[in-house]
Enzyme design. Structure first.
Site, PDB file in Angstrom:
ATOM      1  N   TYR A   1      39.945 -94.601  -9.413  1.00  0.00           N
ATOM      2  CA  TYR A   1      39.682 -93.394 -10.203  1.00  0.00           C
ATOM      3  C   TYR A   1      40.249 -93.590 -11.601  1.00  0.00           C
ATOM      4  O   TYR A   1      41.371 -94.082 -11.761  1.00  0.00           O
ATOM      5  CB  TYR A   1      40.352 -92.200  -9.541  1.00  0.00           C
TER       6      TYR A   1
ATOM      7  N   GLU B   1      35.314 -88.865 -16.862  1.00  0.00           N
ATOM      8  CA  GLU B   1      35.852 -89.238 -15.558  1.00  0.00           C
ATOM      9  C   GLU B   1      34.934 -90.250 -14.888  1.00  0.00           C
ATOM     10  O   GLU B   1      33.726 -90.051 -14.835  1.00  0.00           O
ATOM     11  CB  GLU B   1      35.966 -87.980 -14.675  1.00  0.00           C
TER      12      GLU B   1
END
Lengths: 292, 388
Positions: B108, B196
């Site tokens: 991530y 993101e």
């Protein structure tokens, strides 16, 4: 005393000949604020209807008038530039009223303008009642007194101030910190100033959902202001998660920014949270009475 | 403005971040044609802003043109199911057909704005493919952060430090600093509030690829990038936003709820406090509405009609704190609006303060409306009228 602003603060208005700027300059002058001039590039040498001098640059205005404070009314694309110009000219406090300033502009401004306090953007300004008003707040609702107030919203601030004034609880300084995600002066920075202000004997903090400014304020109060009575209010307890209500700052994302987390933080700091604005005056009065 | 996955990936590609080979398609036919022209293993993904596509069955595999066609058909046949944040769900207007990656690891990586630090912050974890909130709960020790000094910007040591601190798999290490730098460049250049990559995939052949893209651009900075106008126009506004825009108020200024007490106030803070006051008085709110500055007849009318025609309101509570506006002007605006409106009439409760407030209340009372002095009184009266 008071914080950030008093009778001697010399104030200029950036964007003084614009419609907002000229309208609110008139109101600020009427309130008694020591407005010493204004800036509109290209209109240097003119006079406003109040007889105030207009300058082409902030530097000229500061050199000619000794201004320390500025009130900024320029459109959003130029707000960062106006703040940089004020900083460069040695201004010590800038209230940026402009709504819609890009958040990255503010990130850079706050990281590079050490030495100048910025209130806002997207804020109604600040008032030290009986002394001076910088911004767009309605002067007549304020009353001089011992209550320091800080708030993230505009009309809700006037509502709370009006209730306080009607209850005989005047204010030392009221700061509208602004509704944007990145603001120049947070609640904690206001608290730090109020802590050292002799006039302020109690505080009211009007927060709302979103961000963690209220939680930070609660932690600061618990650690540094155990003696000063504080009453809080949190707007937006019935707001849905994930959606901005009105301004970009008021959004609950995930577990962050919820009213529950803010109310819990204040409870842990011993700060009562009013359920309704109308409860605030009594909560303040009770705590002032206990201290007296 | 939140971008769809394919839009976010277009920005990633421009910034030099590797993304899967893909085609954006608006119909099952187009999906079929694309796979026919490029045989292989594909994934068909709904293009929506809502999360939870996998669980909703809106991501499907396809190994042939025919499978691609039926996958797209099934995905697009029904909207995304509603959740708490999106009670109306979300229609699916297009899909992304993407190469199926042989994924070895999922990490991530995101950059957002930390309001307290007032700085951009990198958030990196070796756990990807799930919500970062879930990672924060289950593996808090895996999350590494770096606060960027905007005066300096990105430098590769930041990426190295993050990769080590987050204990990213060895396979990521060489490529990660460049990816983090490209992501920061994108974040900065387009004035993003969030970028993101989740998951940031490490493939079995050693490539690091952005397998999904979430980008939120700052609405206030869009004027600097007029190229996004087309995307903005194409984005699915939700119904409340469309109604708000039609009524001439900001798209964030109106939101509907299931109750029957309609509300309107000037200023977002006061509008939220008004909702809270109605709830505290035992009422159920029909909406949030910030009328903005000034309450002239035309504005009041369009707001009244917005609420009456689109919510279950059986009473309308107007809460105006006249800071600078004069009470008598607001009152005249309200009376005039109610004379002009062609919409169904529901009872009005009006709380009005400000200069000339008594005159304002008299004007309202003369017109048969219910003026009140305080917000609490107004909330109680509105709830009483709504429950009749």
């Amino acid at each position: 005393m008071s914080i950030f602003l008093d009778k001697n603060s010399k104030v200029i208005v950036q964007g003084i000949t614009g419609s907002e700027g000229s309208y609110h300059t008139e109101r600020m002058v009427k309130y008694g604020t020591n407005i010493v001039g204004g800036v509109t590039p290209g209109k240097g040498g003119q006079k406003t209807p109040q007889g105030l001098p207009v300058f082409d640059t902030v530097k000229e205005a500061v050199d000619a008038t000794g201004a320390t404070h500025t009130c900024i009314f320029v459109p959003p694309p130029f707000a960062a530039d106006a703040l940089y110009e004020a900083h460069d000219a040695g201004i010590t406090l800038a209230a940026c009223i402009t709504e819609g300033v890009p958040v990255h502009d503010m990130l850079e401004v706050v990281g590079t303008t050490a030495g100048m306090r910025i209130i806002g953007p997207n804020c109604p300004g600040l008032v030290s009642p009986g002394k001076a008003l910088v911004g767009i707040m309605p002067g007549h609702v304020f009353k001089e007194g011992p209550i320091g107030l800080m708030s993230r919203s505009d009309t809700l601030t006037y509502e709370v101030v009006d209730l306080l004034s009607r209850a005989g609880l005047g204010q030392s300084t009221c700061v509208g910190v602004g509704g944007d995600p990145i603001i120049g002066t947070t609640f904690v920075e206001c608290l730090r100033e109020f802590k050292n202000d002799a006039q302020t004997r109690a505080l009211v903090l009007c927060g709302e959902i979103g961000g963690s400014d209220e939680e930070d304020a609660a932690a600061f109060i618990a650690e540094h202001l155990p003696e000063l009575p504080v009453v809080a209010f949190i707007g937006g307890r019935n707001a849905p998660p994930g959606k901005s209500l009105g301004h970009a700052g008021a959004i609950i994302s995930g577990a962050f920014g919820t009213p529950e987390s803010k109310i819990a933080a204040f409870a842990a700091a011993g700060v009562p949270v009013a359920q309704r604005p109308s409860e605030i005056p009594q909560l303040v009065a009770e705590r002032l009475a206990v201290r007296a | 403005m939140n971008l769809l996955e394919h839009q976010g990936k277009e920005l990633f590609e421009r910034a030099g971040i590797a993304v899967p080979r893909a085609a954006h398609a608006a119909t099952p036919d187009a999906v079929e044609r694309f796979i026919a022209s490029a045989p292989g293993q594909w994934v068909v993904k709904a293009q929506v802003l809502m999360g939870g596509r996998g669980k909703a069955g809106k991501i499907k595999m396809a190994s042939s043109p025919n499978e691609g066609r039926s996958a797209a058909h099934e995905i697009m046949a029904t909207p995304m199911p509603p959740n708490r944040q999106n009670p109306a769900g979300e229609p699916i207007r297009s899909v992304l057909v993407e190469e199926r990656l042989a994924i070895a690891q999922e990490a991530y990586c995101a950059i957002t704005i930390d309001r307290t630090a007032r700085k951009p912050v990198f958030v990196v974890s070796r756990f990807g493919g799930m919500d970062i909130e879930e990672v924060a709960e289950r593996h808090p020790e895996s999350i590494a952060k770096f606060y960027v000094d905007t005066a300096i910007g990105y430098s590769p040591f930041i990426g190295r430090e993050l990769a080590f601190a987050a204990k990213l798999d060895r396979g990521y290490r060489k490529q990660f600093p460049a990816i983090a730098g490209a992501l920061y460049g994108l974040f900065f250049d387009y004035g993003a509030k969030l970028v993101e990559i989740n998951p940031l995939a490490l493939t079995s052949d050693g490539r690091v690829i952005a397998s999904d893209a979430k980008v939120e651009l700052d609405d206030d900075a869009l004027f600097r990038n007029p190229e996004f106008d087309e995307w903005r126009k194409a984005l699915p506004l939700d119904e409340d936003e469309i109604l708000a825009a039609q009524a001439g108020v900001g798209i964030r200024n109106f939101r509907r709820f299931p109750g029957n007490v309609g509300t309107m106030a000037n200023g977002a803070g006061l509008a939220m406090a008004t909702m809270d006051a109605v709830a505290d008085a035992g009422g159920a709110i029909a909406n949030f509405l910030d009328v903005g500055g000034g309450a002239n007849a035309q504005r009041v009318r369009s707001c009244y009609e917005l609420v009456v025609n689109n919510t279950g309101a059986t009473v309308f509570f107007i809460n105006i704190f006249g800071g600078i506006t004069r009470g008598d002007e607001v009152a005249r605006g309200v009376v005039e609006a109610m004379q002009q409106t062609t919409s169904r009439k529901i009872p009005l409760v009006i709380r009005l303060t400000g200069t000339n407030e008594e005159e304002g209340r008299k004007i309202l009372a003369d017109a048969g409306m219910t003026p009140v002095e305080t917000m609490d009184e107004g909330a109680r009266e509105a709830v009483r009228l709504a429950s009749r």
